[in-house]
Structures are given as C-alpha cells and as structure tokens.
Design a protein around this motif. Structure first.
Motif, short mmCIF file in Angstrom:
data_model
loop_
_atom_site.label_atom_id
_atom_site.label_comp_id
_atom_site.label_asym_id
_atom_site.label_seq_id
_atom_site.Cartn_x
_atom_site.Cartn_y
_atom_site.Cartn_z
N ALA A 85 -21.06 -48.58 -30.32
CA ALA A 85 -22.49 -48.55 -30.01
C ALA A 85 -22.94 -47.14 -29.64
CB ALA A 85 -22.79 -49.51 -28.87
N GLY A 86 -22.08 -46.40 -28.91
CA GLY A 86 -22.43 -45.05 -28.52
C GLY A 86 -22.62 -44.12 -29.70
N GLU A 87 -21.88 -44.37 -30.79
CA GLU A 87 -22.01 -43.55 -31.99
C GLU A 87 -23.16 -44.01 -32.87
OE1 GLU A 87 -17.21 -42.60 -32.36
OE2 GLU A 87 -18.12 -44.21 -33.52
N LEU A 88 -23.49 -45.28 -32.78
CA LEU A 88 -24.56 -45.85 -33.60
C LEU A 88 -25.95 -45.60 -33.03
CD1 LEU A 88 -22.95 -49.34 -34.24
CD2 LEU A 88 -23.66 -47.80 -36.08
N MET A 89 -26.04 -45.53 -31.72
CA MET A 89 -27.35 -45.58 -31.05
C MET A 89 -28.25 -44.41 -31.39
SD MET A 89 -26.30 -44.61 -27.14
CE MET A 89 -25.70 -42.98 -26.68
N THR A 90 -29.55 -44.69 -31.29
CA THR A 90 -30.58 -43.67 -31.43
C THR A 90 -30.92 -43.14 -30.05
OG1 THR A 90 -31.52 -44.71 -33.40
CG2 THR A 90 -32.96 -43.24 -32.15
N VAL A 91 -30.93 -41.83 -29.92
CA VAL A 91 -31.23 -41.19 -28.63
C VAL A 91 -32.32 -40.14 -28.82
CG1 VAL A 91 -28.94 -41.58 -27.69
CG2 VAL A 91 -29.35 -39.52 -29.02
N PRO A 92 -33.11 -39.86 -27.78
CA PRO A 92 -33.14 -40.60 -26.50
C PRO A 92 -33.84 -41.94 -26.69
CG PRO A 92 -34.88 -38.96 -26.53
CD PRO A 92 -34.09 -38.75 -27.79
N ALA A 93 -33.57 -42.86 -25.80
CA ALA A 93 -34.21 -44.17 -25.87
C ALA A 93 -35.68 -44.06 -25.48
CB ALA A 93 -33.51 -45.15 -24.94
N VAL A 94 -36.55 -44.75 -26.22
CA VAL A 94 -37.96 -44.84 -25.86
C VAL A 94 -38.11 -46.01 -24.90
CG1 VAL A 94 -40.32 -45.13 -26.71
CG2 VAL A 94 -38.61 -43.94 -28.11
N THR A 95 -38.55 -45.75 -23.68
CA THR A 95 -38.60 -46.77 -22.64
C THR A 95 -39.99 -46.87 -22.03
OG1 THR A 95 -37.92 -45.20 -20.92
CG2 THR A 95 -36.16 -46.38 -22.09
N VAL A 96 -40.15 -47.85 -21.17
CA VAL A 96 -41.41 -48.04 -20.46
C VAL A 96 -41.08 -48.57 -19.07
CG1 VAL A 96 -41.76 -50.45 -21.20
CG2 VAL A 96 -43.75 -49.01 -20.69
N HIS A 97 -41.97 -48.34 -18.10
CA HIS A 97 -41.74 -48.80 -16.74
C HIS A 97 -42.35 -50.19 -16.52
CE1 HIS A 97 -39.96 -45.10 -15.33
NE2 HIS A 97 -40.97 -44.40 -15.84
N PRO A 98 -41.83 -50.96 -15.58
CA PRO A 98 -42.35 -52.32 -15.34
C PRO A 98 -43.82 -52.35 -14.97
CG PRO A 98 -40.24 -52.01 -14.23
CD PRO A 98 -40.67 -50.66 -14.73
N GLU A 99 -44.31 -51.28 -14.28
CA GLU A 99 -45.69 -51.28 -13.80
C GLU A 99 -46.67 -50.74 -14.85
OE1 GLU A 99 -43.22 -49.58 -12.34
OE2 GLU A 99 -42.64 -51.06 -10.82
N ALA A 100 -46.19 -50.40 -16.02
CA ALA A 100 -47.07 -49.85 -17.05
C ALA A 100 -48.03 -50.91 -17.56
CB ALA A 100 -46.25 -49.30 -18.21
N PRO A 101 -49.33 -50.58 -17.74
CA PRO A 101 -50.27 -51.54 -18.33
C PRO A 101 -49.85 -51.91 -19.75
CG PRO A 101 -51.41 -49.66 -17.33
CD PRO A 101 -49.96 -49.30 -17.39
N LEU A 102 -50.23 -53.08 -20.18
CA LEU A 102 -49.85 -53.54 -21.52
C LEU A 102 -50.36 -52.63 -22.63
CD1 LEU A 102 -50.11 -57.43 -21.23
CD2 LEU A 102 -48.24 -55.88 -20.64
N PRO A 103 -51.61 -52.11 -22.54
CA PRO A 103 -52.05 -51.19 -23.61
C PRO A 103 -51.17 -49.96 -23.72
CG PRO A 103 -53.94 -51.99 -22.36
CD PRO A 103 -52.72 -52.44 -21.61
N GLU A 104 -50.65 -49.47 -22.60
CA GLU A 104 -49.77 -48.30 -22.65
C GLU A 104 -48.49 -48.64 -23.40
OE1 GLU A 104 -46.95 -45.83 -19.55
OE2 GLU A 104 -48.95 -46.43 -18.87
N ALA A 105 -47.93 -49.82 -23.15
CA ALA A 105 -46.72 -50.23 -23.86
C ALA A 105 -47.00 -50.39 -25.35
CB ALA A 105 -46.19 -51.55 -23.28
N ALA A 106 -48.15 -50.96 -25.69
CA ALA A 106 -48.50 -51.14 -27.10
C ALA A 106 -48.65 -49.79 -27.80
CB ALA A 106 -49.80 -51.94 -27.21
N ARG A 107 -49.29 -48.83 -27.13
CA ARG A 107 -49.44 -47.50 -27.73
C ARG A 107 -48.09 -46.82 -27.93
NH1 ARG A 107 -54.09 -47.28 -24.31
NH2 ARG A 107 -52.85 -46.28 -22.67
N THR A 108 -47.19 -46.99 -26.97
CA THR A 108 -45.86 -46.38 -27.08
C THR A 108 -45.11 -46.96 -28.27
OG1 THR A 108 -45.76 -46.02 -24.69
CG2 THR A 108 -43.68 -45.97 -25.89
N MET A 109 -45.19 -48.28 -28.45
CA MET A 109 -44.54 -48.91 -29.60
C MET A 109 -45.10 -48.38 -30.91
SD MET A 109 -44.13 -52.93 -28.63
CE MET A 109 -43.24 -53.47 -27.18
N ALA A 110 -46.43 -48.31 -30.98
CA ALA A 110 -47.07 -47.85 -32.22
C ALA A 110 -46.72 -46.39 -32.51
CB ALA A 110 -48.58 -48.03 -32.12
N ARG A 111 -46.74 -45.56 -31.48
CA ARG A 111 -46.48 -44.13 -31.67
C ARG A 111 -45.06 -43.86 -32.16
NH1 ARG A 111 -48.43 -42.71 -27.24
NH2 ARG A 111 -46.55 -42.62 -25.96
#
Length: 229
Positions: A85-111
């Motif tokens: 998995a360490g050799e396969l993985m894409t880095v850095p990971a795109v993450t989000v925080h638990p307190e992030a508003p839903l539109p922010e998470a949606a924009r991050t996914m789209a971007r």
C-alpha cells in the motif's frame, strides 16, 4: 440541527477501512472489495493519514501488462511494480477536517477530482471518511424541518416588523416565500439566506412590498379635515 449548518462530522462515515503502509497488494484488493469502497487511506504507525490508495492506483498494474513492461525508475510507471500500500498510494493525501462545512468538502472533491476524502483532526489522525454520497444526505432533510429553521432563524431577523406574517412553504426541498414585507431591498438577502439553508433545493420568492396608497389629487380637500358646505 435547526439553525446550525451541517458540517462534515454530521454526515461522514465513522467506521472505515484504513491500510498500513506494508499491506500487500492482494490484501489491499481483497479489503477494498470486502468493504465495497473505491479508495482507502493509508496510515503511518501513529495513525496519521500519509496517502490514499484508490482503484486507479491498483489498476495501473493491470494497465502495465499491455504497456511497456519495463517502466523507468522514478517515473509514474514505478507504481506498476508496487507490491504494498505504501508503494501504491497517492501522496500527499487530500483530506478535510470534521468541522469543515459541507460546501467546502464538495469544492475540495471537485478541485482534486476525487470521490471521497479522509477526515482528519488537527493532529492528522484519521476520524472517518466523507464521500459524495454522504454530502448528498443533507438533501434528505425533512421539509418541515427546513421550514421551521427558516421561520425561526431567518424571517424574524430580516422582517421583524412585517404587517402580515411571511409565509414559508417547503415541498421536496423547494422553498416558497410569500407575503408582504416593509422593505423590498431585503428580499434578495432573504433569498440568499434561504438558499444557504441545508437541504434547500431551490427558492421560489413571491414576497412583495407594502400596498401602495393611491395618489390623491392635491387640489382636492383632505376628507378628514374637509367641512361640509
């Protein structure tokens, strides 16, 4: 959650598949099929997210069978020889925080063109995963719950002195506002605020200003003060 915008923590999946760097290729495939997910975060020994393995990462090995069998070291093609998995993985990971508003998470996914995001706390520790499907859960919100939030949190603040009550009706997430308000300049503001309420699909605004008094002829006497001849 009336009056409080939804955040990632409200809709994310808390129990998720996570991989260790040393997880063998076949075990990664088996785990993702068993959990029925298209991607999984990879953790270091402290539980921090260091990358993500997706189906696209796994398929590079299959694609290589029809391509150049000898990828150059240091190129993207080296993933075709990955065995963990360490050799396969894409880095850095795109993450989000638990307190992030839903539109922010949606924009991050789209971007970043991803379908799911690992959810991490301030220390980078995995707390869950949020997917596109999770973000759509907000639109399952009950119509009356949406209407009550608008009546309680928006209408009294914008139109406290309305001569008649502002009527709020919600059907299948579509909000209809009707009635007369003292200041029509606030109508676009009301539409914007209502559109931002979780679960609202669209806004149909039929708000109008106060009824206009007829223009009286200035040459006629004021009937209230006119005396009979």
């Amino acid at each position: 959650m009336t009056g409080t915008p939804h955040v990632v923590n409200d809709v994310m999946t808390h129990t998720v598949l996570a991989l260790r760097r040393g997880a063998p290729f076949k075990d990664v495939v088996k785990a993702m099929q068993r959990w029925q997910v298209s991607a999984a975060p990879v953790l270091d020994d402290d539980g921090r997210v260091v990358g993500v393995v997706s189906e696209a990462d796994l398929l590079r090995k299959e694609q290589a069978r029809a391509d150049d069998p000898g990828p150059r070291p240091g190129s993207e093609g080296t993933k075709t020889t990955a065995v963990t998995a360490g050799e396969l993985m894409t880095v850095p990971a795109v993450t989000v925080h638990p307190e992030a508003p839903l539109p922010e998470a949606a924009r991050t996914m789209a971007r970043h063109g991803v379908k799911r995001l690992p959810v991490v706390d301030a220390d980078g520790l995995l707390r869950g995963v949020v997917s596109r499907a999770d973000l759509l859960k907000v639109f399952l919100r009950d119509d009356e719950d949406i209407a009550e939030e608008i009546r309680h949190d928006i209408v009294p603040h914008l139109f406290p002195d309305s001569a008649e009550p502002v009527r709020v009706r919600v059907r299948d997430g579509v909000v209809t506002l009707s009635g007369r308000v003292p200041d029509t300049a606030l109508v676009p503001v009301a539409v914007g605020w209502v559109r931002g309420v979780d679960g609202v699909v669209a806004v149909d605004c039929a708000l109008a200003g106060p009824p206009r008094r007829p223009d009286l002829d200035p040459d006629l006497p004021d009937t209230e003060h006119a005396r009979p001849a």
